[in-house]
Write a protein that holds these residues in place. Structure first.
Motif, PDB file in Angstrom:
ATOM      1  N   GLN A  95     -16.564 -43.723 -31.625  1.00 23.41           N
ATOM      2  CA  GLN A  95     -17.193 -45.040 -31.536  1.00 23.41           C
ATOM      3  C   GLN A  95     -17.769 -45.329 -30.149  1.00 23.41           C
ATOM      4  N   THR A  96     -17.109 -44.820 -29.113  1.00 25.04           N
ATOM      5  CA  THR A  96     -17.547 -45.146 -27.751  1.00 25.04           C
ATOM      6  C   THR A  96     -18.457 -44.090 -27.141  1.00 25.04           C
ATOM      7  N   THR A 121     -12.312 -52.252 -23.687  1.00 29.77           N
ATOM      8  CA  THR A 121     -12.728 -51.927 -25.058  1.00 29.77           C
ATOM      9  C   THR A 121     -11.879 -50.786 -25.606  1.00 29.77           C
ATOM     10  N   LEU A 122     -11.655 -49.751 -24.782  1.00 33.36           N
ATOM     11  CA  LEU A 122     -10.801 -48.637 -25.224  1.00 33.36           C
ATOM     12  C   LEU A 122      -9.403 -49.138 -25.567  1.00 33.36           C
ATOM     13  N   ARG A 123      -8.859 -50.016 -24.708  1.00 35.04           N
ATOM     14  CA  ARG A 123      -7.521 -50.557 -24.947  1.00 35.04           C
ATOM     15  C   ARG A 123      -7.476 -51.375 -26.233  1.00 35.04           C
ATOM     16  N   ASP A 124      -8.514 -52.202 -26.440  1.00 39.39           N
ATOM     17  CA  ASP A 124      -8.556 -53.025 -27.655  1.00 39.39           C
ATOM     18  C   ASP A 124      -8.608 -52.168 -28.911  1.00 39.39           C
ATOM     19  N   LEU A 125      -9.446 -51.138 -28.887  1.00 37.39           N
ATOM     20  CA  LEU A 125      -9.559 -50.262 -30.051  1.00 37.39           C
ATOM     21  C   LEU A 125      -8.242 -49.539 -30.319  1.00 37.39           C
ATOM     22  N   GLU A 184     -15.121 -53.264 -18.391  1.00 36.16           N
ATOM     23  CA  GLU A 184     -15.403 -53.691 -19.763  1.00 36.16           C
ATOM     24  C   GLU A 184     -15.132 -52.564 -20.755  1.00 36.16           C
ATOM     25  N   GLU A 185     -15.595 -51.348 -20.421  1.00 33.32           N
ATOM     26  CA  GLU A 185     -15.353 -50.208 -21.301  1.00 33.32           C
ATOM     27  C   GLU A 185     -13.865 -49.873 -21.365  1.00 33.32           C
ATOM     28  N   ILE A 218     -11.751 -43.507 -31.627  1.00 34.51           N
ATOM     29  CA  ILE A 218     -12.217 -44.265 -30.453  1.00 34.51           C
ATOM     30  C   ILE A 218     -13.289 -43.464 -29.716  1.00 34.51           C
TER      31      ILE A 218
END
Length: 77
Positions: free
Chosen positions: A26-27, A9-13, A5-6, A23
């Protein structure tokens, strides 16, 4: 190590054209961690650890024999 999931999320950001530094902010991951996972096509799988020998391995037979001779009871003597 991050989970799937993380990783996604990194890829999406990153696909939203955020910088690696943004990134990371934010993470909560370091920039190097973010860069490592963005350069990877799939998240790295956890490495299998080798089984360490126990400190009691050399005394295993003695301990088993003693427990057979003097089994543990539920109440103190």
């Amino acid at each position: 190590m991050i989970d799937m999931e993380e990783f996604l999320t990194l890829r999406d950001l990153f696909n939203e054209e955020l910088s690696i530094s943004e990134i990371a902010r934010q993470t909560g991951h370091s920039r190097m961690t973010v860069r490592k996972y963005l350069n990877s096509q799939v998240p790295p799988l956890p490495q299998k650890r080798s089984k360490k020998p126990s400190k009691l391995d050399g005394h295993r037979e003695y301990i088993i024999d003693r427990l057979k001779e003097f089994p543990l009871s539920g109440s103190p003597p």
